[in-house]
Motif scaffolding. Structure first.
Motif, mmCIF file in Angstrom:
data_model
loop_
_atom_site.group_PDB
_atom_site.id
_atom_site.type_symbol
_atom_site.label_atom_id
_atom_site.label_comp_id
_atom_site.label_asym_id
_atom_site.label_seq_id
_atom_site.Cartn_x
_atom_site.Cartn_y
_atom_site.Cartn_z
ATOM 1 N N ASN A 165 -1.999 11.062 -3.211
ATOM 2 C CA ASN A 165 -2.858 9.909 -2.937
ATOM 3 C C ASN A 165 -2.302 9.018 -1.837
ATOM 4 O OD1 ASN A 165 -4.693 10.561 -5.040
ATOM 5 N ND2 ASN A 165 -3.324 9.637 -6.540
ATOM 6 N N LEU A 166 -1.021 9.186 -1.525
ATOM 7 C CA LEU A 166 -0.373 8.310 -0.558
ATOM 8 C C LEU A 166 -0.566 8.828 0.863
ATOM 9 C CD1 LEU A 166 3.002 7.584 -2.402
ATOM 10 C CD2 LEU A 166 0.892 6.239 -2.427
ATOM 11 N N THR A 167 -0.711 7.894 1.796
ATOM 12 C CA THR A 167 -0.836 8.230 3.211
ATOM 13 C C THR A 167 0.235 7.494 4.001
ATOM 14 O OG1 THR A 167 -2.419 6.437 3.599
ATOM 15 C CG2 THR A 167 -3.317 8.601 3.030
ATOM 16 N N GLN A 168 0.634 8.086 5.111
ATOM 17 C CA GLN A 168 1.706 7.497 5.905
ATOM 18 C C GLN A 168 1.185 6.316 6.729
ATOM 19 O OE1 GLN A 168 4.655 6.413 6.286
ATOM 20 N NE2 GLN A 168 5.516 8.509 6.215
ATOM 21 N N ASN A 169 2.060 5.350 6.933
ATOM 22 C CA ASN A 169 1.715 4.212 7.775
ATOM 23 C C ASN A 169 1.602 4.634 9.234
ATOM 24 O OD1 ASN A 169 1.459 2.001 5.947
ATOM 25 N ND2 ASN A 169 3.688 1.937 5.707
ATOM 26 N N THR A 170 0.768 3.933 9.965
ATOM 27 C CA THR A 170 0.513 4.244 11.371
ATOM 28 C C THR A 170 1.813 4.169 12.181
ATOM 29 O OG1 THR A 170 -1.722 3.341 11.198
ATOM 30 C CG2 THR A 170 -0.787 3.560 13.415
ATOM 31 N N GLY A 171 2.007 5.151 13.035
ATOM 32 C CA GLY A 171 3.158 5.153 13.934
ATOM 33 C C GLY A 171 4.298 6.028 13.468
ATOM 34 N N TYR A 172 4.212 6.534 12.236
ATOM 35 C CA TYR A 172 5.299 7.361 11.699
ATOM 36 C C TYR A 172 4.834 8.800 11.493
ATOM 37 C CZ TYR A 172 7.686 2.952 10.815
ATOM 38 O OH TYR A 172 8.289 1.728 10.946
ATOM 39 N N MET B 17 6.935 -4.372 -2.205
ATOM 40 C CA MET B 17 6.247 -3.217 -1.629
ATOM 41 C C MET B 17 5.244 -3.671 -0.569
ATOM 42 S SD MET B 17 7.546 -0.507 -3.060
ATOM 43 C CE MET B 17 6.359 0.779 -2.698
ATOM 44 N N LEU B 18 4.523 -4.735 -0.861
ATOM 45 C CA LEU B 18 3.575 -5.294 0.107
ATOM 46 C C LEU B 18 4.296 -5.740 1.369
ATOM 47 C CD1 LEU B 18 0.795 -6.509 0.944
ATOM 48 C CD2 LEU B 18 1.425 -8.542 -0.396
ATOM 49 N N ASP B 19 5.399 -6.437 1.209
ATOM 50 C CA ASP B 19 6.120 -6.978 2.357
ATOM 51 C C ASP B 19 6.666 -5.875 3.252
ATOM 52 O OD1 ASP B 19 7.445 -9.374 3.697
ATOM 53 O OD2 ASP B 19 9.181 -8.112 3.274
ATOM 54 N N MET B 20 7.183 -4.814 2.657
ATOM 55 C CA MET B 20 7.869 -3.804 3.453
ATOM 56 C C MET B 20 7.008 -2.618 3.824
ATOM 57 S SD MET B 20 11.761 -3.938 1.984
ATOM 58 C CE MET B 20 11.393 -4.318 0.290
ATOM 59 N N PHE B 21 6.049 -2.256 2.963
ATOM 60 C CA PHE B 21 5.265 -1.048 3.211
ATOM 61 C C PHE B 21 3.763 -1.317 3.398
ATOM 62 C CE2 PHE B 21 8.964 0.157 0.608
ATOM 63 C CZ PHE B 21 9.557 1.086 1.450
ATOM 64 N N ARG B 22 3.274 -2.480 2.972
ATOM 65 C CA ARG B 22 1.860 -2.862 3.030
ATOM 66 C C ARG B 22 0.969 -1.965 2.176
ATOM 67 N NH1 ARG B 22 4.364 -6.149 5.540
ATOM 68 N NH2 ARG B 22 3.774 -7.137 7.511
ATOM 69 N N LYS B 23 1.552 -1.113 1.392
ATOM 70 C CA LYS B 23 0.796 -0.257 0.479
ATOM 71 C C LYS B 23 1.748 0.245 -0.597
ATOM 72 C CE LYS B 23 -0.478 2.718 3.671
ATOM 73 N NZ LYS B 23 -0.914 3.926 4.414
ATOM 74 N N ALA B 24 1.173 0.777 -1.675
ATOM 75 C CA ALA B 24 2.000 1.294 -2.764
ATOM 76 C C ALA B 24 1.132 2.084 -3.726
ATOM 77 C CB ALA B 24 2.684 0.151 -3.518
ATOM 78 N N PRO B 25 1.735 3.045 -4.438
ATOM 79 C CA PRO B 25 0.996 3.674 -5.539
ATOM 80 C C PRO B 25 0.807 2.630 -6.637
ATOM 81 C CG PRO B 25 3.277 4.391 -5.545
ATOM 82 C CD PRO B 25 3.088 3.581 -4.298
ATOM 83 N N PHE B 26 -0.405 2.516 -7.146
ATOM 84 C CA PHE B 26 -0.690 1.465 -8.124
ATOM 85 C C PHE B 26 -0.786 2.063 -9.519
ATOM 86 C CE2 PHE B 26 -3.440 -1.535 -10.425
ATOM 87 C CZ PHE B 26 -2.652 -2.673 -10.283
ATOM 88 N N THR C 72 9.036 10.377 2.982
ATOM 89 C CA THR C 72 8.416 11.700 2.956
ATOM 90 C C THR C 72 8.367 12.255 1.542
ATOM 91 O OG1 THR C 72 9.179 12.152 5.216
ATOM 92 C CG2 THR C 72 8.588 14.045 3.857
ATOM 93 N N ALA C 73 9.443 12.078 0.777
ATOM 94 C CA ALA C 73 9.502 12.598 -0.585
ATOM 95 C C ALA C 73 8.459 11.948 -1.477
ATOM 96 C CB ALA C 73 10.897 12.390 -1.166
ATOM 97 N N SER C 74 8.188 10.674 -1.258
ATOM 98 C CA SER C 74 7.215 9.966 -2.086
ATOM 99 C C SER C 74 5.802 10.443 -1.807
ATOM 100 C CB SER C 74 7.324 8.451 -1.834
ATOM 101 O OG SER C 74 8.626 7.992 -2.119
ATOM 102 N N ILE C 75 5.498 10.694 -0.537
ATOM 103 C CA ILE C 75 4.178 11.214 -0.182
ATOM 104 C C ILE C 75 4.000 12.628 -0.726
ATOM 105 C CG2 ILE C 75 2.712 11.909 1.750
ATOM 106 C CD1 ILE C 75 3.835 9.589 3.348
ATOM 107 N N ALA C 76 5.065 13.424 -0.668
ATOM 108 C CA ALA C 76 4.984 14.796 -1.190
ATOM 109 C C ALA C 76 4.723 14.795 -2.689
ATOM 110 C CB ALA C 76 6.274 15.542 -0.869
ATOM 111 N N ALA C 77 5.244 13.817 -3.404
ATOM 112 C CA ALA C 77 5.087 13.755 -4.852
ATOM 113 C C ALA C 77 3.738 13.207 -5.277
ATOM 114 C CB ALA C 77 6.197 12.896 -5.454
ATOM 115 N N ASN C 78 3.096 12.428 -4.412
ATOM 116 C CA ASN C 78 1.828 11.809 -4.775
ATOM 117 C C ASN C 78 0.840 11.999 -3.626
ATOM 118 O OD1 ASN C 78 -0.336 10.183 -5.444
ATOM 119 N ND2 ASN C 78 0.909 8.445 -6.108
#
Length: 533
Positions: free
Chosen positions: A526-533, A178-187, A518-524
């Protein structure tokens, strides 16, 4: 049997327990007779079976065969951990291209035009977070209090403690990806309640957690090469740590090359041995290789799945070459599904029947073109024959579609090259002469003699990047390597169809990180989108 037996029915049972933690996945049960946790764990050997379920999520997708998935909204291939990992780390680079761009999500990945709606990105995010949730559930069910209430003997409890540490490493590895590909994750951990939507952890928080978990678990794991096949050990945990340190400057802005080299040296000193035959690491009996440190299991009979090795072996069959039988699959395979891009081929410079390097497995029919001007034209772009469904003794696997070949996540050669890269970058505590020996050991194996060995002055970071491509191509490392060397985004290094241009063009820096689905952000929330998307 070589494989760790997966209790995947129980794995599905667990998904019902933690579905609130991954509500964006729309987990769907496939069996009405799943027993309660207490009933299950009171059975002899239950914890071993549950452990196998945590491992099983990395290879399997559902209980209804290779075409089933308990994640709704994504199909089996799209949600298989290893295949999603391979697609995101390889199709986005110069090493591979997929012919069938009608497959959802593929076109955007290999043309570097993806967005937050991409189903392959959703599959990777979802399957990886399922691994976290499975690990958390196992840890919840194996506390001292739970073991006592279920009358687990002290002897069995001691073994379960080993399982717990393995599960913590698997969870740390999931967060590493998750760190490598998204640089963030729900913990989310085992201490969180049901219906908990985890807070968003940033790159530094994830890095710190992964490092601390691995360091704490290491002394309590079985020694390298002493565990049963399919389970992790100290060698695997050290490899994840080495990868974390290797890419630390990308992840958190702080170089950790000295720490990476130290971990690589621990792995190198752990008893692994280079396989005398490079290609034996990628055959149907690669579970016997003394070089492979941790693999994702594949069995053509017992654990059929559309994972990375089934995809690669069938995909390697050329539309002109029809070389499937030599790879242990049907003659036509998937009819030219996979090819390589010109820039990767040029790392070798000649076809396999000319170049002495055994890592050069390119095939080319006289009518095959090197340049890919039309992705749909399966006769363009050279094909590889690196992975196969045939054993080192020449025996084909029992199934001509689903392969017996395990996908190698970590192997000794990578530790050699990581150490060499750290030395080439001037990391404290490294020995340049030792680093040179490691690289030349790989080149001598590849060429059968020392004729292609390099000198100390040739051991530069740039050489290492190309050597990693020659040694580790199609093993799920390329995107990460290109990013670390500043070659993935921008225009300093272009390849065919990079940036959706036949000749390759510069791409924006935000593409170094994938968007959160998008579905993951809608479900949680607490999550924010990465810059540029």
């Amino acid at each position: 049997m070589k494989k760790l037996k997966f209790n995947f029915l129980y794995l599905l049972g667990l998904t019902l327990v933690f579905s609130s933690c991954t509500s964006d996945l729309d987990v769907q049960p496939e069996d009405d007779d799943i027993s309660t946790a207490d009933d299950f764990y009171k059975q002899p050997g239950a914890y071993k079976q549950a452990l196998a379920g945590v491992y099983g999520n990395l290879s399997l997708t559902g209980t209804g065969g290779a075409g089933s998935s308990f994640l709704q909204g994504v199909d089996a291939g799209t949600s298989q951990f290893g295949r999603c990992l391979w697609y995101m780390q390889e199709l986005t680079t110069d090493e591979a291209i997929w012919s069938y761009e009608n497959d959802p999500g593929v076109r955007e990945l290999q043309r570097n035009t993806w967005n937050a709606e991409n189903p392959l990105i959703l599959g990777m995010f979802s399957r990886t977070m399922v691994e976290v949730a499975l690990a958390n559930e196992f840890l919840k069910q194996s506390t001292p209090a739970k073991l006592s209430s279920r009358n687990i003997s002290s002897e069995e409890a001691a073994e379960i403690e080993v399982y717990r540490n393995e599960v913590k490493v698997l969870r740390a590895m999931a967060y590493y990806y998750m760190l490598d590909m998204f640089r963030k994750a729900p913990f989310i951990t085992e201490n969180d309640p049901v219906n908990f939507r985890g807070p968003e952890y940033n790159a530094q928080q994830l890095y710190d957690f992964i490092e601390s978990e691995l360091v704490a678990a290491l002394p309590n794991l079985k020694a390298a090469r002493s565990n049963e096949y399919g389970r992790l050990d100290q060698g695997m945990a050290n490899m994840v740590l080495a990868k974390l340190y290797l890419n630390a400057e990308v992840y958190i802005g702080t170089p950790k090359y000295a720490e990476c080299a130290a971990k690589c040296q621990e792995v190198i000193n752990s008893g692994y041995v280079l396989n005398a035959n490079y290609l034996n690491n990628f055959k149907a009996d690669n579970h016997t290789s003394s070089e492979n440190i941790f693999t994702l299991q594949s069995d053509g009979t017992l654990t059929q799945n559309y994972g990375p090795t089934t995809t690669m072996v069938n995909g390697e069959v050329g539309s002109l070459e029809l070389n499937g039988v030599s790879l242990g699959t049907s003659a036509a395979g998937w009819s030219g599904a996979l090819r390589t891009r010109k820039q990767f081929f040029q790392k070798f410079g000649a076809l396999g029947n000319v170049d002495s390097d055994s890592r050069n497995t390119f095939l080319a029919h006289p009518d095959r073109e090197l340049d890919i001007t039309d992705i749909a034209n399966k006769n363009q772009g050279y094909v590889l024959a690196k992975w196969s469904n045939i054993t080192s003794a020449g025996v084909a696997g029992p199934n001509s579609t689903f392969v017996d070949t395990d996908f190698v996540l970590f192997r000794l050669a990578d530790a050699y090259l990581m150490y060499a890269e750290c030395a080439a970058r001037g990391a404290a505590g490294t020995n340049p002469a030792v680093a040179l020996d490691y690289v030349n050991d790989l080149r001598e194996r590849a060429n059968g003699n020392a004729s292609e060995n390099i000198s100390q002055s040739e051991l530069t970071p740039e050489f290492i990047l190309d050597e990693r491509a020659r040694e580790l191509h199609w093993e799920g490392h390329r995107r990460q390597d290109l990013i670390r060397f500043g070659k993935f985004t921008g225009g300093s290094y272009n390849w065919e169809w990079k940036g959706n241009s036949a000749g390759g063009v510069a791409i924006a820096n935000h593409l170094r990180i994938f968007p959160l689905p998008t579905a993951s952000i809608a479900a949680n929330p607490n999550l924010t989108q990465n810059t540029g998307y």
